[in-house]
Design a protein around this motif. Structure first.
Motif, short mmCIF file in Angstrom:
data_model
loop_
_atom_site.label_atom_id
_atom_site.label_comp_id
_atom_site.label_asym_id
_atom_site.label_seq_id
_atom_site.Cartn_x
_atom_site.Cartn_y
_atom_site.Cartn_z
N SER A 224 1.00 -1.17 -0.15
CA SER A 224 0.01 0.11 -0.10
C SER A 224 0.91 1.14 0.06
O SER A 224 2.07 1.14 0.32
CB SER A 224 -0.84 0.09 1.22
OG SER A 224 -0.18 0.18 2.47
N THR A 225 0.19 2.50 -0.20
CA THR A 225 1.12 3.81 -0.33
C THR A 225 1.72 3.98 1.13
O THR A 225 2.74 4.47 1.25
CB THR A 225 0.30 4.75 -0.63
OG1 THR A 225 -0.16 4.43 -2.21
CG2 THR A 225 0.86 6.37 -0.87
N GLU A 226 0.75 3.64 2.06
CA GLU A 226 1.05 4.19 3.78
C GLU A 226 2.21 3.20 3.90
O GLU A 226 3.07 3.81 4.40
CB GLU A 226 0.03 3.86 4.38
CG GLU A 226 0.15 4.31 6.06
CD GLU A 226 -0.92 4.02 6.86
OE1 GLU A 226 -0.64 4.34 8.10
OE2 GLU A 226 -1.93 3.67 6.44
N THR A 227 2.16 1.83 3.57
CA THR A 227 3.29 0.97 3.78
C THR A 227 4.34 1.37 3.16
O THR A 227 5.39 1.42 3.78
CB THR A 227 2.61 -0.50 3.62
OG1 THR A 227 1.62 -0.85 4.12
CG2 THR A 227 4.01 -1.67 3.87
N ALA B 29 7.92 2.50 5.26
CA ALA B 29 9.00 1.45 4.77
C ALA B 29 10.41 2.47 4.36
O ALA B 29 11.31 2.29 4.82
CB ALA B 29 8.87 0.36 3.86
N THR B 30 9.90 3.32 3.68
CA THR B 30 11.00 4.38 2.96
C THR B 30 11.74 5.07 4.09
O THR B 30 12.97 5.24 4.06
CB THR B 30 10.60 5.04 1.77
OG1 THR B 30 10.02 4.22 0.77
CG2 THR B 30 11.54 5.90 1.12
N VAL B 31 10.96 5.90 4.76
CA VAL B 31 11.29 6.62 5.90
C VAL B 31 12.28 5.79 6.81
O VAL B 31 13.35 6.14 7.38
CB VAL B 31 10.51 7.35 6.56
CG1 VAL B 31 10.98 8.31 7.62
CG2 VAL B 31 9.76 8.32 5.49
N VAL B 32 11.59 4.62 7.16
CA VAL B 32 12.50 3.74 8.18
C VAL B 32 13.93 3.37 7.66
O VAL B 32 14.97 3.41 8.25
CB VAL B 32 11.67 2.60 8.82
CG1 VAL B 32 12.34 1.65 9.49
CG2 VAL B 32 10.51 2.92 9.63
N LYS B 33 13.61 3.04 6.46
CA LYS B 33 14.80 2.45 5.57
C LYS B 33 15.94 3.80 5.68
O LYS B 33 17.27 3.44 5.81
CB LYS B 33 14.65 2.11 4.19
CG LYS B 33 15.86 1.80 3.36
CD LYS B 33 16.47 0.71 3.96
CE LYS B 33 17.88 0.33 3.39
NZ LYS B 33 18.49 -0.92 4.09
#
Length: 336
Positions: free
Chosen positions: A211-214, A218-222
């Motif tokens: 999903s877009t939220e996921t 995920a991108t920010v945590v990465k």
């Protein structure tokens, strides 16, 4: 500028150009194959480079290949700082930040202990653990640049890049299935994917497939994991200085210039003054620098050397990857 200086620069460019151009061509071919077949570009660059390893013995290409594998790599690592802003990190709150710090420290620590138990050096454990915990092939290359020179360093680096790229691709396919099976919420699923998958591209692919939220989470945590590259490089440099491990007898600076560049660019990017088109261009330049340098590293490597590493390093990297996934799931379950 004096005529002598210009002559020296021209001579240096002529020496380096053949090896650099060959590395650039290999990188372009790897990017083309990656775009058309969906496999990691770093893996293609390595394999194509190793297929042309006879060029590293060519007197015309040798200096340029050496320069590309060393200096262009450091430039690419410094430019990685443009991917990060403090706003992104603060936006998710303290829990994801705490999770990232814990998973990086614990994973690298366990990797160092496991490497020693398997008969490898602690530095090899730091290399593979850092690649697993931070940002895959980019972290492996950055840490290799900070660690001391030794005869097995390039082989260890290339093995780590190959292993972490293959495992990251497998994780991109398997981890979204695990997130669905565990019925994780979009944000928790994003934290799981961003906290476990090795390379940024695979994190983006896995996150947005759910999903877009996921994908956003995920991108920010990465990127928070990518930000851990700087303190880990400093720690690796401190270990090198304390061990006096460089056979050249030189003590590396406490903060290598490419780490300073990484920090400066991250701070500049955090101001919000950088236009998105400029930010995108620098990120793309960073990617190209890393792909070009890994092409050159491939050319410096004999395939038979990599084939002789045995099963233990493979088991070490698989174990590190599984350990990281289990650690993140446990932290999320306990309310991180």
């Amino acid at each position: 500028m004096s005529a002598i200086a210009l002559t020296h620069i021209n001579s240096r460019v002529r020496d380096l150009a053949p090896g650099f151009v060959v590395s650039l061509i290999v990188a372009a071919a790897a990017s083309f194959l990656s775009e058309h077949y969906g496999a990691p570009v770093m893996l293609f660059a390595l394999l194509l480079g190793m297929a042309l390893n006879f060029l590293s013995a060519d007197s015309r290409c040798k200096a340029g290949i050496e320069f590309t594998a060393r200096s262009v790599l450091r430039i690419g690592v410094a430019l990685l700082g443009m991917r990060i802003t403090l706003e992104q990190i603060v936006g998710l709150g303290w829990k994801p930040l705490a999770m990232v710090v814990i998973l990086v420290v614990v994973t690298i620590g366990v990797s160092v202990v496991a490497a020693k138990a398997l008969g490898f050096s602690r530095l090899f454990g730091m290399l593979t653990g850092g690649a697993t915990a931070i940002c895959g092939a980019s972290a492996a290359l950055a840490l290799a640049a900070a660690l001391p020179n030794h005869p097995q360093k390039e082989r260890a680096t290339l093995f780590t890049v190959i292993g972490v790229s293959a495992l990251s691709t497998a994780a991109m396919i398997l981890y979204p299935m695990i997130a669905k099976w565990l019925e994780l919420s979009p944000q928790i699923a994003g934290m799981f994917l961003g906290g476990t998958i090795h390379d940024v591209a695979q994190v983006v692919g896995a996150g947005y497939s759910l999903s877009t939220e996921t994908g956003d989470t995920a991108t920010v945590v990465k990127l928070m994991r990518v930000a851990m590259l700087l303190p880990v490089i400093v720690c690796a440099t401190l270990v090198t200085r304390m061990n006096g491990a460089d056979p050249t007898g030189k003590r590396p600076p406490l903060l290598p210039w490419f780490a300073v560049g990484f920090l400066v660019l991250a701070c500049i990017n955090s101001t919000g003054w950088i236009a998105p088109v400029v930010q995108g261009s620098i990120n793309e330049l960073s990617r190209w620098c890393l792909v070009i340098s890994i092409s050159a590293l491939g050319m410096k490597t004999q395939l038979k050397e990599l084939a002789s590493v045995g099963i233990k390093p493979i088991l070490l990297m698989i174990g590190e990857t599984v350990f990281l996934a289990v650690l993140v799931l446990l932290m999320l379950h306990w309310g991180m």
